[in-house]
Design a protein around this motif. Structure first.
Motif, PDB file in Angstrom:
ATOM      1  N   MET A  43       4.136  -4.854   7.897  1.00  0.00           N
ATOM      2  CA  MET A  43       4.332  -4.060   6.689  1.00  0.00           C
ATOM      3  C   MET A  43       3.488  -4.374   5.515  1.00  0.00           C
ATOM      4  SD  MET A  43       8.246  -2.595   7.099  1.00  0.00           S
ATOM      5  CE  MET A  43       8.824  -3.438   8.619  1.00  0.00           C
ATOM      6  N   ALA A  44       2.384  -4.061   5.317  1.00  0.00           N
ATOM      7  CA  ALA A  44       1.421  -4.213   4.133  1.00  0.00           C
ATOM      8  C   ALA A  44       1.816  -3.313   2.856  1.00  0.00           C
ATOM      9  CB  ALA A  44      -0.079  -4.328   4.553  1.00  0.00           C
ATOM     10  N   GLY A  45       1.704  -3.819   1.811  1.00  0.00           N
ATOM     11  CA  GLY A  45       1.902  -3.150   0.434  1.00  0.00           C
ATOM     12  C   GLY A  45       3.270  -3.034   0.152  1.00  0.00           C
ATOM     13  N   PRO A  46       3.518  -2.697  -1.058  1.00  0.00           N
ATOM     14  CA  PRO A  46       4.905  -2.489  -1.635  1.00  0.00           C
ATOM     15  C   PRO A  46       5.513  -0.940  -1.388  1.00  0.00           C
ATOM     16  CG  PRO A  46       3.548  -2.349  -3.406  1.00  0.00           C
ATOM     17  CD  PRO A  46       2.784  -2.734  -2.220  1.00  0.00           C
ATOM     18  N   LEU A  47       6.588  -0.955  -0.836  1.00  0.00           N
ATOM     19  CA  LEU A  47       7.397   0.245  -0.478  1.00  0.00           C
ATOM     20  C   LEU A  47       7.203   1.556  -1.749  1.00  0.00           C
ATOM     21  CD1 LEU A  47      10.648  -0.922   0.991  1.00  0.00           C
ATOM     22  CD2 LEU A  47       8.431  -0.020   2.233  1.00  0.00           C
ATOM     23  N   ASP A  48       7.157   1.052  -2.933  1.00  0.00           N
ATOM     24  CA  ASP A  48       7.188   2.147  -4.001  1.00  0.00           C
ATOM     25  C   ASP A  48       5.698   2.740  -3.909  1.00  0.00           C
ATOM     26  OD1 ASP A  48       9.244   1.677  -5.245  1.00  0.00           O
ATOM     27  OD2 ASP A  48       8.813  -0.063  -6.478  1.00  0.00           O
ATOM     28  N   GLU A 105      10.318  12.338  11.923  1.00  0.00           N
ATOM     29  CA  GLU A 105      11.231  12.122  13.090  1.00  0.00           C
ATOM     30  C   GLU A 105      11.441  10.552  13.236  1.00  0.00           C
ATOM     31  OE1 GLU A 105      10.085  12.759  17.835  1.00  0.00           O
ATOM     32  OE2 GLU A 105       8.604  13.371  16.474  1.00  0.00           O
ATOM     33  N   LEU A 106      12.575  10.141  13.546  1.00  0.00           N
ATOM     34  CA  LEU A 106      12.623   8.719  14.004  1.00  0.00           C
ATOM     35  C   LEU A 106      12.263   8.317  15.258  1.00  0.00           C
ATOM     36  CD1 LEU A 106      15.975   8.323  11.995  1.00  0.00           C
ATOM     37  CD2 LEU A 106      13.622   8.113  11.046  1.00  0.00           C
ATOM     38  N   VAL A 107      12.157   7.014  15.735  1.00  0.00           N
ATOM     39  CA  VAL A 107      11.915   6.592  17.051  1.00  0.00           C
ATOM     40  C   VAL A 107      12.793   7.124  17.929  1.00  0.00           C
ATOM     41  CG1 VAL A 107      10.269   4.720  16.363  1.00  0.00           C
ATOM     42  CG2 VAL A 107      12.824   4.272  16.799  1.00  0.00           C
ATOM     43  N   ASP A 108      14.433   7.098  17.402  1.00  0.00           N
ATOM     44  CA  ASP A 108      15.338   7.497  18.565  1.00  0.00           C
ATOM     45  C   ASP A 108      15.080   9.140  18.940  1.00  0.00           C
ATOM     46  OD1 ASP A 108      16.263   8.675  16.155  1.00  0.00           O
ATOM     47  OD2 ASP A 108      18.157   7.712  16.335  1.00  0.00           O
ATOM     48  N   GLY A 109      14.132   9.907  18.085  1.00  0.00           N
ATOM     49  CA  GLY A 109      13.977  11.250  18.566  1.00  0.00           C
ATOM     50  C   GLY A 109      14.667  12.056  17.619  1.00  0.00           C
ATOM     51  N   SER A 110      15.518  11.585  16.698  1.00  0.00           N
ATOM     52  CA  SER A 110      16.091  12.553  15.665  1.00  0.00           C
ATOM     53  C   SER A 110      15.296  12.854  14.697  1.00  0.00           C
ATOM     54  CB  SER A 110      17.302  11.673  14.957  1.00  0.00           C
ATOM     55  OG  SER A 110      17.039  10.627  14.270  1.00  0.00           O
ATOM     56  N   GLY A 134      14.572  -0.947  -0.622  1.00  0.00           N
ATOM     57  CA  GLY A 134      13.447  -1.975  -0.531  1.00  0.00           C
ATOM     58  C   GLY A 134      13.604  -2.819   0.685  1.00  0.00           C
ATOM     59  N   PHE A 135      13.016  -3.877   0.618  1.00  0.00           N
ATOM     60  CA  PHE A 135      13.182  -4.830   1.655  1.00  0.00           C
ATOM     61  C   PHE A 135      12.880  -4.423   3.030  1.00  0.00           C
ATOM     62  CE2 PHE A 135      15.817  -6.352  -1.873  1.00  0.00           C
ATOM     63  CZ  PHE A 135      15.177  -7.451  -2.108  1.00  0.00           C
ATOM     64  N   VAL A 191      16.758   3.853   6.326  1.00  0.00           N
ATOM     65  CA  VAL A 191      16.179   3.187   7.683  1.00  0.00           C
ATOM     66  C   VAL A 191      15.064   2.524   7.435  1.00  0.00           C
ATOM     67  CG1 VAL A 191      16.812   5.692   8.907  1.00  0.00           C
ATOM     68  CG2 VAL A 191      14.419   5.045   7.862  1.00  0.00           C
ATOM     69  N   PRO A 192      14.763   1.442   8.526  1.00  0.00           N
ATOM     70  CA  PRO A 192      13.850   0.750   8.146  1.00  0.00           C
ATOM     71  C   PRO A 192      12.367   1.227   8.499  1.00  0.00           C
ATOM     72  CG  PRO A 192      14.830   0.089  10.196  1.00  0.00           C
ATOM     73  CD  PRO A 192      15.738   1.055   9.550  1.00  0.00           C
ATOM     74  N   LEU A 193      11.294   0.844   7.884  1.00  0.00           N
ATOM     75  CA  LEU A 193      10.011   1.633   8.022  1.00  0.00           C
ATOM     76  C   LEU A 193       9.739   1.680   9.449  1.00  0.00           C
ATOM     77  CD1 LEU A 193       7.844   0.482   5.249  1.00  0.00           C
ATOM     78  CD2 LEU A 193       8.796   2.530   5.558  1.00  0.00           C
ATOM     79  N   GLY A 194       9.832   0.471  10.365  1.00  0.00           N
ATOM     80  CA  GLY A 194       9.467   0.753  11.822  1.00  0.00           C
ATOM     81  C   GLY A 194      10.089   1.759  12.483  1.00  0.00           C
TER      82      GLY A 194
END
Length: 98
Positions: free
Chosen positions: A1-6, A33-38, A50-51, A70-73
């Motif tokens: 994950m490149a770059g800061p979340l802000d 949409e999340l990877v689980d389909g929600s 963050g983090f 949620v995590p970005l992934g």
């Protein structure tokens, strides 16, 4: 994950603003949409905590607030669209901390 979340959240908010201006809209509908389909129609998004995690507040029933972290992934897709005719719920970016 490149770059800061802000910076990521600020770029998403700029894309929403650009979309509204480009299409002459006062409001835009943002969904994730999340990877689980929600699927969630968002009211706000924030770079907190963050983090590798972001916070999102989906539109919910009156008196039943909700926030998801949620995590970005876990994010499959963010979608910006004109508000649907049956429910005009807008989106506001959130950069407030805490």
């Amino acid at each position: 994950m490149a770059g800061p979340l802000d910076e990521l959240v600020q770029r998403i908010l700029r894309r929403v603003d650009h979309f509204k201006a480009e299409h002459g809209l006062e409001e835009a509908e943002v969904s994730v949409e999340l990877v689980d389909g929600s699927l969630y129609r968002l009211k706000t998004i924030s770079a907190e905590p963050g983090f590798g995690f972001v916070s999102m507040c989906p539109h919910c029933e009156e008196g039943d607030p909700e926030e998801i972290i949620v995590p970005l992934g876990a994010i499959r897709e963010l979608r910006i669209a004109a508000p649907s005719h049956e429910q005009a719920l807008g989106f506001a970016g959130s950069t407030a901390e805490g």
